[in-house]
Write a protein that holds these residues in place. Structure first.
Motif, short mmCIF file in Angstrom:
data_model
loop_
_atom_site.label_atom_id
_atom_site.label_comp_id
_atom_site.label_asym_id
_atom_site.label_seq_id
_atom_site.Cartn_x
_atom_site.Cartn_y
_atom_site.Cartn_z
N GLU A 10 15.81 -2.57 -7.66
CA GLU A 10 15.40 -3.70 -7.54
C GLU A 10 15.50 -3.76 -5.97
N SER A 11 16.56 -3.49 -5.31
CA SER A 11 16.63 -3.23 -3.95
C SER A 11 15.48 -2.33 -3.27
N TYR A 67 20.45 7.88 6.56
CA TYR A 67 20.29 6.70 5.67
C TYR A 67 18.77 6.64 5.35
N ILE A 68 18.12 6.45 6.45
CA ILE A 68 16.70 6.05 6.26
C ILE A 68 15.86 7.20 5.45
N VAL A 121 13.81 6.55 2.01
CA VAL A 121 12.65 6.75 1.45
C VAL A 121 12.62 8.16 0.51
N GLU A 122 13.54 8.76 0.27
CA GLU A 122 13.55 9.71 -0.59
C GLU A 122 12.79 10.98 0.15
N GLU A 123 12.89 11.10 1.56
CA GLU A 123 12.03 12.07 2.28
C GLU A 123 12.87 13.43 2.61
N PRO A 132 21.17 2.79 -4.27
CA PRO A 132 21.27 4.00 -5.08
C PRO A 132 21.02 5.21 -4.36
N GLN A 133 20.14 5.38 -3.32
CA GLN A 133 19.92 6.61 -2.57
C GLN A 133 20.90 6.76 -1.67
N ILE A 134 21.48 5.57 -0.99
CA ILE A 134 22.63 5.79 -0.09
C ILE A 134 23.75 5.98 -0.82
#
Length: 227
Positions: free
Chosen positions: A7-8, A44-45, A49-51, A213-215
């Motif tokens: 959701e985030s 973090y960024i 963005v899963e880069e 989740p990614q962080i």
């Protein structure tokens, strides 16, 4: 590249199309020392963005050998398409523009800059502690906690309270959320563990960002360093 599922993430829906890459997503190289400090919001960024990027870390003992290769003799430096970009907040802002993490309009973008400058003001003062003796460090620390923080973070705390408590600007995550979350944690480690004791909403904001989740995945696997 996996789709955003949480959701985030859906709140922001950052664009995956890099404007300078002629429709293709490039591979970035981020160079910094082997610790978090100035480069972590950029990491973090990129993770958010899963880069894909190369997290190149220079050991302090090797710095003088390679220092001349980097603009201004400083890191972090972001490299892509044979170009180099220096200065940590400039890099973060640049990536935020590419991935639509600057707010909904020019005013929200300016508010991101405003909050980032607040963090930078504290950062500049804290960094004066690096090479001081213990007595001078204590004096700077007390000034930060007793004067600087109330003057700057009281407004940030109230701004967060007046909104949803999760986002500094607008209704979704922007680059300054990552800046604030990282540096408040860093200041807790370097200045005082009670750094945010009078700012519970900012502390909750920090935890909210770290639970994206990614962080969260990145924090769990990143190299363990002091700062």
């Amino acid at each position: 590249m996996s789709k955003h599922a949480s959701e985030s993430q859906a709140e922001v829906s950052p664009s995956k199309k890099f404007k300078g890459g002629e429709g293709e997503t490039p591979k970035f190289k981020l160079t910094y020392f082997n610790f978090r400090w100035l480069a972590e919001p950029i990491r973090y960024i990129l993770h958010y963005v899963e880069e894909d990027f190369e997290d190149h870390r220079i050991e302090m003992d090797d710095w003088e050998k390679v220092k001349a290769e980097y603009p201004y003799g400083k890191v972090p430096v972001l490299e892509w398409e044979n170009k180099k970009l220096s200065q940590s907040f400039t890099i973060a802002r640049f990536l935020a523009k590419q991935y639509k993490l600057t707010g909904a309009d020019d005013f929200e973008s300016a508010k991101c800059d405003e909050y980032a400058d607040v963090v930078k003001d504290i950062l500049k003062e804290v960094e004066t502690m690096w090479h001081e003796d213990e007595a001078k460090k204590l004096k700077i620390k007390n000034n930060v906690l007793d004067k600087t923080l109330p003057a700057l973070f009281t407004k940030v705390e109230n701004d967060l309270k007046s909104k949803d408590g999760k986002h500094l600007v607008g209704s979704g995550f922007t680059w300054v959320d990552f800046v604030l979350a990282h540096f408040t944690e860093a200041f807790e480690s370097f200045v005082d563990p009670s750094f945010l004791s009078n700012y519970p909403t900012i502390k909750a904001h920090q935890k909210n960002v770290q639970n994206i989740p990614q962080i969260k995945e990145w924090i769990a696997k990143r190299p363990v360093t002091e700062y």
